[in-house]
Design a protein around this motif. Structure first.
Motif, PDB file in Angstrom:
ATOM      1  N   GLY A 619       0.855  -1.320   0.063  1.00  0.00           N
ATOM      2  CA  GLY A 619      -0.104  -0.068   0.087  1.00  0.00           C
ATOM      3  C   GLY A 619       0.870   1.177   0.071  1.00  0.00           C
ATOM      4  O   GLY A 619       0.244   2.512  -0.130  1.00  0.00           O
ATOM      5  N   ILE A 620       2.202   1.335  -0.149  1.00  0.00           N
ATOM      6  CA  ILE A 620       2.999   2.336  -0.150  1.00  0.00           C
ATOM      7  C   ILE A 620       3.476   2.634  -1.531  1.00  0.00           C
ATOM      8  O   ILE A 620       4.277   1.700  -1.888  1.00  0.00           O
ATOM      9  N   ALA A 621       3.686   3.474  -1.937  1.00  0.00           N
ATOM     10  CA  ALA A 621       4.159   3.872  -3.168  1.00  0.00           C
ATOM     11  C   ALA A 621       5.021   5.232  -3.331  1.00  0.00           C
ATOM     12  O   ALA A 621       4.392   6.073  -3.248  1.00  0.00           O
ATOM     13  N   PRO A 622       6.276   5.297  -3.560  1.00  0.00           N
ATOM     14  CA  PRO A 622       7.102   6.460  -3.718  1.00  0.00           C
ATOM     15  C   PRO A 622       6.670   6.877  -4.944  1.00  0.00           C
ATOM     16  O   PRO A 622       7.301   6.497  -6.073  1.00  0.00           O
ATOM     17  N   LEU A 623       6.066   8.175  -5.123  1.00  0.00           N
ATOM     18  CA  LEU A 623       5.957   8.762  -6.403  1.00  0.00           C
ATOM     19  C   LEU A 623       7.184   9.510  -6.843  1.00  0.00           C
ATOM     20  O   LEU A 623       7.543   9.275  -8.026  1.00  0.00           O
ATOM     21  N   GLY A 624       8.062   9.903  -6.058  1.00  0.00           N
ATOM     22  CA  GLY A 624       9.351  10.673  -6.208  1.00  0.00           C
ATOM     23  C   GLY A 624       9.460  11.650  -6.078  1.00  0.00           C
ATOM     24  O   GLY A 624       8.755  12.484  -4.857  1.00  0.00           O
ATOM     25  N   LEU A 625      10.309  12.810  -6.802  1.00  0.00           N
ATOM     26  CA  LEU A 625      10.535  14.165  -6.400  1.00  0.00           C
ATOM     27  C   LEU A 625       9.339  15.161  -6.754  1.00  0.00           C
ATOM     28  O   LEU A 625       8.730  14.979  -7.847  1.00  0.00           O
ATOM     29  N   ALA A 626       8.608  15.287  -5.552  1.00  0.00           N
ATOM     30  CA  ALA A 626       7.593  16.175  -5.626  1.00  0.00           C
ATOM     31  C   ALA A 626       7.278  17.421  -6.714  1.00  0.00           C
ATOM     32  O   ALA A 626       8.472  18.249  -6.672  1.00  0.00           O
ATOM     33  N   GLY A 627       6.494  17.623  -7.500  1.00  0.00           N
ATOM     34  CA  GLY A 627       6.503  18.618  -8.266  1.00  0.00           C
ATOM     35  C   GLY A 627       6.967  18.660  -9.706  1.00  0.00           C
ATOM     36  O   GLY A 627       7.252  19.575 -10.633  1.00  0.00           O
ATOM     37  N   LYS A 628       7.744  17.516 -10.089  1.00  0.00           N
ATOM     38  CA  LYS A 628       8.495  17.568 -11.049  1.00  0.00           C
ATOM     39  C   LYS A 628       7.920  16.648 -12.254  1.00  0.00           C
ATOM     40  O   LYS A 628       7.115  15.843 -11.907  1.00  0.00           O
ATOM     41  N   LEU A 629       7.908  16.967 -13.345  1.00  0.00           N
ATOM     42  CA  LEU A 629       7.260  16.386 -14.541  1.00  0.00           C
ATOM     43  C   LEU A 629       7.807  14.912 -14.902  1.00  0.00           C
ATOM     44  O   LEU A 629       6.858  14.067 -15.209  1.00  0.00           O
ATOM     45  N   VAL A 630       8.951  14.609 -14.283  1.00  0.00           N
ATOM     46  CA  VAL A 630       9.503  12.988 -14.293  1.00  0.00           C
ATOM     47  C   VAL A 630       9.964  12.932 -12.928  1.00  0.00           C
ATOM     48  O   VAL A 630      11.097  13.375 -12.447  1.00  0.00           O
ATOM     49  N   PRO A 631       9.139  12.551 -11.969  1.00  0.00           N
ATOM     50  CA  PRO A 631       9.219  12.583 -10.397  1.00  0.00           C
ATOM     51  C   PRO A 631      10.445  11.465 -10.161  1.00  0.00           C
ATOM     52  O   PRO A 631      10.983  11.617  -9.075  1.00  0.00           O
ATOM     53  N   ALA A 632      10.492  10.552 -10.886  1.00  0.00           N
ATOM     54  CA  ALA A 632      11.589   9.564 -10.581  1.00  0.00           C
ATOM     55  C   ALA A 632      12.679   9.475 -11.749  1.00  0.00           C
ATOM     56  O   ALA A 632      12.681   8.617 -12.614  1.00  0.00           O
ATOM     57  N   PRO A 633      13.529  10.456 -11.812  1.00  0.00           N
ATOM     58  CA  PRO A 633      14.546  10.844 -13.125  1.00  0.00           C
ATOM     59  C   PRO A 633      15.617   9.898 -12.661  1.00  0.00           C
ATOM     60  O   PRO A 633      16.356   9.519 -11.731  1.00  0.00           O
TER      61      PRO A 633
END
Length: 699
Positions: A619-633
């Motif tokens: 149930g936990i998902a790391p979306l990545g860097l908040a506010g970036k168009l590519v959040p996991a670059p």
């Protein structure tokens, strides 16, 4: 899945996948020899080279008693090499001055009507009249030989449920193409080639893949294996945000030329706004006879009276410098097809602050120079000499207005790192074209392209270019709508550029930049957030009105999927799509910046939908860097592992990291320090700041 070679009743090879024939009636022909050639028996042998073990079959072709040529079929595990060697000099081969009218069929072949194909038009057909000549290479989808384009083409990919075969020349790239011939297709040489020496060899590759683009990638891998290694993947052209003046930007030469005074307004405005540019892409900065025909590559004193080096030092910004075809009467006093002049040009670019050669109008140079079509050796010397001269000066090359022969030739040169994927951004901007027409350039308005078609070709051709090792350049874009120009969908354009893994640049006018958008696109040091590779199409959608493309970021055990859907129809349409890979994902709408129940919705004509699929465990998902168009670059999110909780390793990140969870979560550093969490629209954000950071996230 395996390659299969067999022979028909006339002794002509057939190449298939398993029990399915793909290439039929392979044979060698001389179109200007009405008496034809007689073929001998096949001789079989085994061998090994740098591509691995192979089995080969060779036969001789005679005219009367004279041996004219040999045809060798060399079969490896995943590729077939078709090799035709001349055993005597040949003359009288010439037909017409066109890539679509081949002087030699080496070999000719056909294929079953039920096979689907992906073909890429060559970019140049007939020459000898007209200017500028040629057209943008275009990806064409269809089924059976009747739906093939009438133009020269390369590569061609045939595919079915059994797999795919990609076919392309493996040498003499600048004067080679595939083209329709009676009864099928042939690989041959430009129709102006009249004489060839004894020992001349034409090699053609047929590569195996599960689908069209895996077959193309295998073809590209083999071609690159015999070239110089690449090593410029971290060059600012591919990693940093740039500003460009080109067709579609605020400063389009035919509408609003750029000079030093105007450039100062742009650069100083962007610097004051805190936009971290990595370079300036300068178009038409040199004197020219007419657009597309340069006189020299020194700064035009009417536009840049102090030269470029003074501006480079003033702003601490290097240049990506545009080149075009050379005018016949140029200031270097050389023939436009002379490769030696590029050593002088390369040195001039470096002295003026250039860090890359943006070579435009390449097909026009070939169109205007007869020897670059009629003499295969002269054409290869020109392109290779040009690339090598820039390599010696430490300059990478960006190809523009090229042919597909030049794309294939780039596999030999590690400093050719990028190519434009399709036509100018200008031609999708109705308002800008209308303004150009009011200024006497009505032909530009007639060339308008629906934005959906432009985007589809950028994505399809981007995948093709990537298969051959080139980073696709979708051209500049406007970060906000510009009155009198257009650019109504800047967020969609920005997403396309970020995911392309190629050059990313804006063309905004002074004070007209959406700084908030650029902060989502790039980092404070000017590097652009990008995935691991450019998007590739989801095959089952290629013949549908809504086409889907995907790319990813693999970070150890974590996998982020970036999914684009494009409506190519002229009406609004619904869509629903299963994720392209199995797994448990959070589906995030990247345009609305909110979670989605699935990859579904409705799209107006020409519009994009963008979804980010973040890996979810317990149930936990790391979306990545908040506010970036590519959040996991790539380069920032180094690894993500699940072991009762997420362990993320980040590099050079300053700002919030976003998580989605069905319940409470706790975030700690590697040293056990617990980080505070803020809420934002269903996400939990923790602030990080450091060159290297490791986060442990548990429920």
């Amino acid at each position: 899945m395996r390659l299969n070679l067999s022979f028909d009743a006339q002794g002509r090879p057939r190449i298939g996948i398993g029990d399915k024939d793909f290439l039929l009636s392979l044979d060698v022909r001389l179109p200007n020899a009405p008496e034809g050639l007689s073929a001998g028996e096949w001789e079989k042998r085994a061998g090994q080279d740098d591509w691995g073990e192979f089995t080969s079959w060779r036969r001789l072709y005679r005219r009367g008693e004279d041996r004219v040529l040999s045809f060798t079929v060399r079969v490896y595990a995943r590729v077939v090499e078709l090799e035709v060697e001349l055993l005597q000099p040949l003359s009288g081969l010439a037909r017409t001055d066109s890539f679509a009218d081949l002087s030699l069929h080496a070999p000719a072949f056909s294929f079953p009507e039920e096979l689907e194909f992906l073909a890429v038009t060559y970019g140049l057909d007939r020459s000898g009249a007209g200017y500028p000549g040629g057209y943008w290479p275009t990806a064409v989808l269809g089924r059976g030989m009747e739906e093939l384009p009438r133009q020269a083409l390369t590569p061609l990919v045939l595919h079915s449920t059994e797999g795919a075969l990609a076919i392309a020349p493996a040498n003499w790239f600048l004067t080679s193409s595939l083209a329709p011939v009676p009864g099928g297709l042939a690989r041959g040489l430009h129709g102006a080639v009249d004489r060839l020496p004894e020992g001349f060899v034409l090699s053609t590759l047929v590569a195996l893949g599960d689908d069209p683009f895996s077959a193309l990638r295998e073809l590209g891998r083999l071609l690159r294996s015999r070239g110089t290694p690449r090593g410029m993947e971290d060059h600012p052209l591919l990693t940093r945000l740039g500003w460009w003046n080109a067709y579609g930007g605020y400063y389009t030469e035919l509408v609003r030329p750029l000079d030093a005074e105007e450039l100062a307004k742009v650069v100083e405005g962007l610097q004051q706004a805190g936009v971290p540019l990595g370079y300036l892409g300068l178009d038409l900065w040199y004197p020219y006879q007419e657009i597309g025909k340069a006189l020299s590559y020194r700064a035009d004193p009417r536009k840049y009276p102090q030269g470029l080096q003074a501006l480079r030092e003033r702003w601490d910004l290097p240049f990506v410098l545009h080149l075009s075809a050379l005018a016949e009467r140029n200031e270097y006093g050389v023939s436009p097809g002379d490769p030696a002049v590029y050593r002088t040009i390369a040195q001039e670019l470096v002295e003026q602050g250039g860090i890359a050669a943006w070579h435009d109008w390449l097909r026009t140079q070939q169109h205007l120079t007869p020897d670059l079509r009629a003499d295969p050796q002269a054409a290869e010397r020109w392109f290779s000499g040009m690339a090598e001269a820039f390599a010696e000066a430490g300059l990478p090359m960006l190809l523009c207005m090229h042919t597909m022969g030049m794309v294939l030739a780039s596999t030999r040169h590690g400093n050719v790192i990028s190519a434009r994927s399709y036509t100018d951004f200008l031609f999708s901007l109705r308002a800008a074209l209308a303004e150009a027409a009011r200024r006497g350039h009505g032909e530009l308005l007639e060339a308008w392209i629906p934005p959906g078609r432009l985007r589809a070709q950028n994505l399809l051709m981007g995948a093709v270019l990537s298969a051959f090792g080139l980073a696709p350049f979708h051209d500049l874009f406007l970060s906000r709508p510009h009155p009198g120009l257009g650019g109504e969908r800047p967020w969609e354009d920005a997403i396309l550029r970020a995911l392309s893994c190629g050059p990313v640049g804006i063309g905004d006018g002074p004070g007209m930049t959406d700084v908030a958008l650029l902060r989502r696109l790039a980092f404070p040091d000017g590097t652009v957030g990008q995935p691991d590779r450019p998007p590739f199409p989801i095959g089952r959608t290629l013949n549908q009105d809504i086409q889907a493309f995907w790319t990813e970021r693999r970070a150890a055990g974590g996998r982020w999927i970036y999914l684009l859907l494009l409506n190519t129809a002229e009406e609004e349409l619904p869509f629903r799509l299963d994720p392209p890979v199995p797994g448990d994902f959070l589906i995030w709408d990247g345009l609305r910046n909110e979670p989605a129940k699935g990859v579904q919705g409705r799209l107006p004509p020409g519009r994009l939908a963008y979804f980010i699929l973040a890996p979810r465990r317990a149930g936990i998902a790391p979306l990545g860097l908040a506010g970036k168009l590519v959040p996991a670059p790539a380069g920032r999110l180094e690894s993500a592992e699940w072991n009762g909780g997420w362990r993320l390793r980040l590099r050079a990140v300053s700002g919030p990291v976003a998580f989605w969870s069905e319940g409470p979560i706790r975030v700690e550093t590697r040293g056990g320090k617990r980080l505070g969490l803020a809420r934002e629209g269903g996400l939990r954000l923790c602030q990080v700041d450091g060159e290297r950071c490791e986060l442990i996230v548990r429920g």
